[in-house]
Design an enzyme around this catalytic site. Sequence first.
Site, PDB file in Angstrom:
ATOM      1  N   ASP A 128      -0.367   2.201   8.376  1.00 36.11           N
ATOM      2  CA  ASP A 128      -0.568   1.426   9.637  1.00 36.11           C
ATOM      3  C   ASP A 128       0.219   1.497  10.871  1.00 36.11           C
ATOM      4  O   ASP A 128      -0.357   0.970  11.914  1.00 36.11           O
ATOM      5  CB  ASP A 128      -0.937  -0.208   9.019  1.00 36.11           C
ATOM      6  CG  ASP A 128      -2.250  -0.448   8.239  1.00 36.11           C
ATOM      7  OD1 ASP A 128      -2.677   0.486   7.865  1.00 36.11           O
ATOM      8  OD2 ASP A 128      -2.266  -1.586   7.868  1.00 36.11           O
TER       9      ASP A 128
ATOM     10  N   GLY B  21       0.765  -1.270   0.113  1.00 39.26           N
ATOM     11  CA  GLY B  21      -0.013   0.068  -0.027  1.00 39.26           C
ATOM     12  C   GLY B  21       0.833   1.380  -0.067  1.00 39.26           C
ATOM     13  O   GLY B  21       1.752   1.437   0.802  1.00 39.26           O
TER      14      GLY B  21
ATOM     15  N   ASP C 139       2.496  -0.696  11.678  1.00 41.84           N
ATOM     16  CA  ASP C 139       2.307  -2.103  12.466  1.00 41.84           C
ATOM     17  C   ASP C 139       3.511  -2.789  12.147  1.00 41.84           C
ATOM     18  O   ASP C 139       3.492  -3.980  12.368  1.00 41.84           O
ATOM     19  CB  ASP C 139       1.275  -2.748  11.892  1.00 41.84           C
ATOM     20  CG  ASP C 139       0.996  -2.961  10.393  1.00 41.84           C
ATOM     21  OD1 ASP C 139       2.055  -2.550   9.837  1.00 41.84           O
ATOM     22  OD2 ASP C 139       0.294  -3.906  10.103  1.00 41.84           O
TER      23      ASP C 139
ATOM     24  N   ARG D  62       0.913  -5.155  -5.113  1.00 39.43           N
ATOM     25  CA  ARG D  62       1.273  -6.216  -4.038  1.00 39.43           C
ATOM     26  C   ARG D  62       1.330  -7.565  -5.122  1.00 39.43           C
ATOM     27  O   ARG D  62       0.327  -8.202  -5.690  1.00 39.43           O
ATOM     28  CB  ARG D  62       0.047  -6.431  -3.303  1.00 39.43           C
ATOM     29  CG  ARG D  62      -0.256  -5.313  -2.563  1.00 39.43           C
ATOM     30  CD  ARG D  62      -1.462  -5.654  -1.465  1.00 39.43           C
ATOM     31  NE  ARG D  62      -2.249  -4.569  -1.003  1.00 39.43           N
ATOM     32  CZ  ARG D  62      -1.816  -3.897   0.178  1.00 39.43           C
ATOM     33  NH1 ARG D  62      -0.823  -3.962   0.714  1.00 39.43           N
ATOM     34  NH2 ARG D  62      -2.624  -2.761   0.305  1.00 39.43           N
TER      35      ARG D  62
ATOM     36  N   THR E 232       4.418   2.634   5.833  1.00 37.64           N
ATOM     37  CA  THR E 232       3.112   2.034   5.816  1.00 37.64           C
ATOM     38  C   THR E 232       1.959   2.849   6.886  1.00 37.64           C
ATOM     39  O   THR E 232       2.557   3.189   7.842  1.00 37.64           O
ATOM     40  CB  THR E 232       2.912   0.426   6.398  1.00 37.64           C
ATOM     41  OG1 THR E 232       1.305   0.307   6.626  1.00 37.64           O
ATOM     42  CG2 THR E 232       3.654   0.199   7.685  1.00 37.64           C
TER      43      THR E 232
ATOM     44  N   ASP F  62       4.752  -4.656   5.911  1.00 38.81           N
ATOM     45  CA  ASP F  62       5.460  -5.995   6.391  1.00 38.81           C
ATOM     46  C   ASP F  62       5.530  -7.160   5.270  1.00 38.81           C
ATOM     47  O   ASP F  62       6.272  -7.950   4.837  1.00 38.81           O
ATOM     48  CB  ASP F  62       4.594  -6.499   7.487  1.00 38.81           C
ATOM     49  CG  ASP F  62       3.031  -6.516   7.213  1.00 38.81           C
ATOM     50  OD1 ASP F  62       2.700  -5.993   6.223  1.00 38.81           O
ATOM     51  OD2 ASP F  62       2.268  -7.091   8.131  1.00 38.81           O
TER      52      ASP F  62
ATOM     53  N   ARG G   7      -5.464  -2.394   8.935  1.00 43.01           N
ATOM     54  CA  ARG G   7      -5.972  -3.834   8.590  1.00 43.01           C
ATOM     55  C   ARG G   7      -6.015  -4.923   9.780  1.00 43.01           C
ATOM     56  O   ARG G   7      -6.970  -5.412   9.950  1.00 43.01           O
ATOM     57  CB  ARG G   7      -5.043  -4.562   7.481  1.00 43.01           C
ATOM     58  CG  ARG G   7      -5.765  -5.609   6.809  1.00 43.01           C
ATOM     59  CD  ARG G   7      -4.637  -6.499   5.804  1.00 43.01           C
ATOM     60  NE  ARG G   7      -3.604  -5.659   5.427  1.00 43.01           N
ATOM     61  CZ  ARG G   7      -3.313  -5.425   4.154  1.00 43.01           C
ATOM     62  NH1 ARG G   7      -4.407  -5.985   3.383  1.00 43.01           N
ATOM     63  NH2 ARG G   7      -2.368  -4.723   3.729  1.00 43.01           N
TER      64      ARG G   7
HETATM   65  O1  F6P Z   1      -1.673  -1.352   4.737  1.00 39.95           O
HETATM   66  C1  F6P Z   1      -2.125  -0.227   4.416  1.00 39.95           C
HETATM   67  C2  F6P Z   1      -3.799  -0.452   4.042  1.00 39.95           C
HETATM   68  O2  F6P Z   1      -4.081   1.032   3.788  1.00 39.95           O
HETATM   69  C3  F6P Z   1      -4.376  -1.020   5.397  1.00 39.95           C
HETATM   70  O3  F6P Z   1      -4.962  -0.145   6.177  1.00 39.95           O
HETATM   71  C4  F6P Z   1      -5.815  -1.498   4.624  1.00 39.95           C
HETATM   72  O4  F6P Z   1      -6.213  -2.553   5.150  1.00 39.95           O
HETATM   73  C5  F6P Z   1      -5.248  -1.928   3.099  1.00 39.95           C
HETATM   74  O5  F6P Z   1      -3.895  -1.312   3.169  1.00 39.95           O
HETATM   75  C6  F6P Z   1      -6.108  -1.566   1.878  1.00 39.95           C
HETATM   76  O6  F6P Z   1      -5.388  -2.202   0.881  1.00 39.95           O
HETATM   77  P1  F6P Z   1      -6.041  -1.977  -0.707  1.00 39.95           P
HETATM   78  O7  F6P Z   1      -5.725  -0.410  -0.978  1.00 39.95           O
HETATM   79  O8  F6P Z   1      -5.234  -2.935  -1.549  1.00 39.95           O
HETATM   80  O9  F6P Z   1      -7.376  -2.150  -0.610  1.00 39.95           O
END
Ligand code: F6P
Length: 334
Positions: A126, A10, A128, A71, A124, A102, A170
């Site tokens: 998050d 992300g 995390d 990803r 990130t 991660d 997430r």
């Molecule tokens: O990891 C960052 C994040 O924004 C999370 O908070 C969220 O769950 C996820 O990515 C969303 O991913 P995508 O943009 O692939 O839907």
Amino acid sequence: MRIAVLTSGGDAPGMNACIRAVVRKGLCEGMEVVGVRRGFEGLISGDLVVMTSRSVGDILHRGGTILKSARSEEFKTEEGRARALRQIEMNGVDAVIGIGGDGTYRGLASLAAMGVPTIGIPATIDNDIGSTEYSIGFDTVCNTVIDAVNKIRDTASSHERVYVVEVMGRNSGHIAIASGLACGAESILTPEIECTMDEVCARVKDGARQGKTHSIILVAEGANSLARQLCPEVAPGQKVHLIGQEIGRRTGFDTRVIMLGHIQRGGSPSAADRILASRFGAKAVALLIAGEPVSAVLGLFEGVMRSAAFDEALMMKRSCKMEYYELANILSSL
Ligand code: F6P
């Protein structure tokens, strides 16, 4: 030395500032720098572009990533990784700097295990990643959430409503807790901390008894337990609506639900994120020049930049800041 830089997973505000730092610090040190487009996907297909000082001009203040991100499922396969290694060798890349969360770290760890000198930089929203207190993007996302909640509060106050606001995260409640403390949320729901509907509604009603006319409840995207208490089969996108409906029913407040969604991932990075990203980018290049350790991840603890081995970093867990959570609850309960 020819180094490659990529962003993966992300996107996070500040990734561009970090790319800029890697490229310019690398050029200052006499390196050649190539950018890999679309993360590990670009490494597999050999989508590399030579970076100059001008390639990273006018990007410091921009969200997203000029190198694009993805990803990659293919990189998780042995064949995908072998193709990436061939591209690294064919393009004369001596080392890779990866910027991401991660998932990115797991990809980088497998590159390091194949003998490619690799540096991981935490980015990130998050926040995390166990091996750092702060990741690039976290400060900006908190500011974005605070800004949104400030606006929501105006309407909540005017119309005497409860607003249930879903924020990203997430599997973690770092965004919810830090922004909840900073915007005075009446309740914060996170995946890490168990809480019941009775507790949440009691806080709303207690507030009303004390003269509060409105409440803000921040719900981390990954906070599942409360919604599951109401309906075990609830779909992810419906969770927060279910919580909002139930709070409205039990408290009698007009209750509205807002999912902030991807506006949280974009936007110009804050000063803190630009500084952090610039420091991490330059430090990654410095580590490669020093050559010891050959592969590592960077982290920040109490303002000091540290490096750790991939294996060690991937095992480290980052618990949420309970002291922030408790302080937020105390300060919003009166
Ligand atoms: O990891 C960052 C994040 O924004 C999370 O908070 C969220 O769950 C996820 O990515 C969303 O991913 P995508 O943009 O692939 O839907």
